[in-house]
Design an enzyme around this catalytic site. Structure first.
Site, PDB file in Angstrom:
ATOM      1  N   GLU A  19       0.816  -1.206   0.000  1.00 39.86           N
ATOM      2  CA  GLU A  19       0.000   0.000   0.000  1.00 39.86           C
ATOM      3  C   GLU A  19       0.856   1.266   0.000  1.00 39.86           C
ATOM      4  OE1 GLU A  19      -2.349  -3.391   0.984  1.00 39.86           O
ATOM      5  OE2 GLU A  19      -0.550  -2.613   1.981  1.00 39.86           O
ATOM      6  N   HIS A  90     -11.851  -6.458   7.389  1.00 42.74           N
ATOM      7  CA  HIS A  90     -12.546  -6.201   6.130  1.00 42.74           C
ATOM      8  C   HIS A  90     -13.849  -5.443   6.352  1.00 42.74           C
ATOM      9  CE1 HIS A  90      -9.923  -9.665   5.235  1.00 42.74           C
ATOM     10  NE2 HIS A  90      -9.866  -9.162   4.017  1.00 42.74           N
TER      11      HIS A  90
END
Length: 286
Positions: A19, A90
């Site tokens: 990321e 998530h």
């Protein structure tokens, strides 16, 4: 959509799962005049890139001074929010972390047609944009989306439903839950409730919110991210400052609880119709 086939692998390509690398690469592209759209697979995974976003992207234009340099056109997309079974890694909604950072814009659309117009506006914007997409809407929200290009204004809220007795301010997926709660409450309490979609949650449209609350005299803010230091806290404080003498009741907040998103408790964490309905009842009866 076969974007790589249509536009070529030099413009559309996969990256390693880093990321920090994804966002750093995108910042470099934007600094060279490109319009990069980077995607973080889940908002839960954006934290390694936090330094790049906060200390590089957000500060770039300020640091450049009168040179005109900026990383406008940088858009970082990320699916966010609960789906009912995402659990700890998530299901997060970290939008409020970015609303503390001057130089970033934070956007969350409620539907496909809104997403297209806001995304194109974000790409055209001279500021870097965090574009958060409620993943529960990927399959749930269905509507006609025009094929031609169009932009929707950033930092401009939309009045989805007009009302006289109360204002509910929200964004993203909870707007649909709010609509259901409003329908029930209006029938039971014989009131009319105004519903606002912030759309851009930083910098947000304070003028539209205050105009609505000054008309209705009551306000509730609803969002999925946890209640402490959330977007609702900022909106509520601004309403207290800008519409205090018109308030008939304290500004209410209905949000996620200040805890992690446990798998079996996920549906109890996010605002549901009952919690919003109860907040409406408490506010109207105050």
């Amino acid at each position: 959509m076969n974007l790589a086939t249509e536009f070529g692998s030099e413009r559309v390509f996969n990256t390693p799962l880093s990321e920090q690398g994804i966002v750093g690469f995108a910042i470099g592209c934007a600094a060279q005049g490109m319009k990069p759209v980077a995607e973080i697979q889940f908002a839960d995974y954006v934290y390694p890139a936090f330094d790049q976003l906060v200390n590089e992207a957000a500060k770039w234009r300020y640091r450049e001074g009168t040179t005109g340099g900026n990383v406008g056109g940088l858009v970082v997309r990320m699916p966010c929010g609960s789906v009912g079974h995402g659990a700890l890694y998530h299901s997060q909604s970290p939008e409020s972390l970015f609303t503390h950072v001057p130089g970033l814009r934070v956007v969350m659309p409620r539907s496909p047609s809104q997403a297209k117009g806001l995304l194109l506006a974000a790409i055209a914007c001279n500021d870097p944009v965090i574009f958060m997409e409620p993943k529960s809407l990927y399959r749930a929200a269905v509507e006609h989306v025009p094929t031609e290009a169009y932009e929707l204004p950033l930092s401009k809220a939309e009045v989805l439903k007009e009302g006289q007795d109360m204002t509910i301010i929200s964004y993203g997926n909870p707007l649909y839950t709010c609509s259901s709660a409003i329908a029930a409450a209006e029938k039971d309490f014989k009131i009319s409730i105004e519903l606002l979609d912030l759309r851009t949650i930083y910098p947000w449209d304070k003028a539209t919110v205050l105009k609505s609350v000054q008309k209705t005299g009551r306000a509730i803010v609803v969002h999925e991210s946890m209640v402490n230091a959330g977007v609702g806290a900022e909106v509520a404080a601004s309403i207290q400052e800008g519409a205090f003498l018109r308030l008939e009741a304290p500004v209410g907040r209905v949000a996620g609880w200040a805890t992690h998103m446990g798998l079996v408790f996920e549906r109890f964490n996010v605002p549901d119709i009952t919690r919003i309905y109860d907040a409406i009842r408490r506010t109207i009866e105050y």
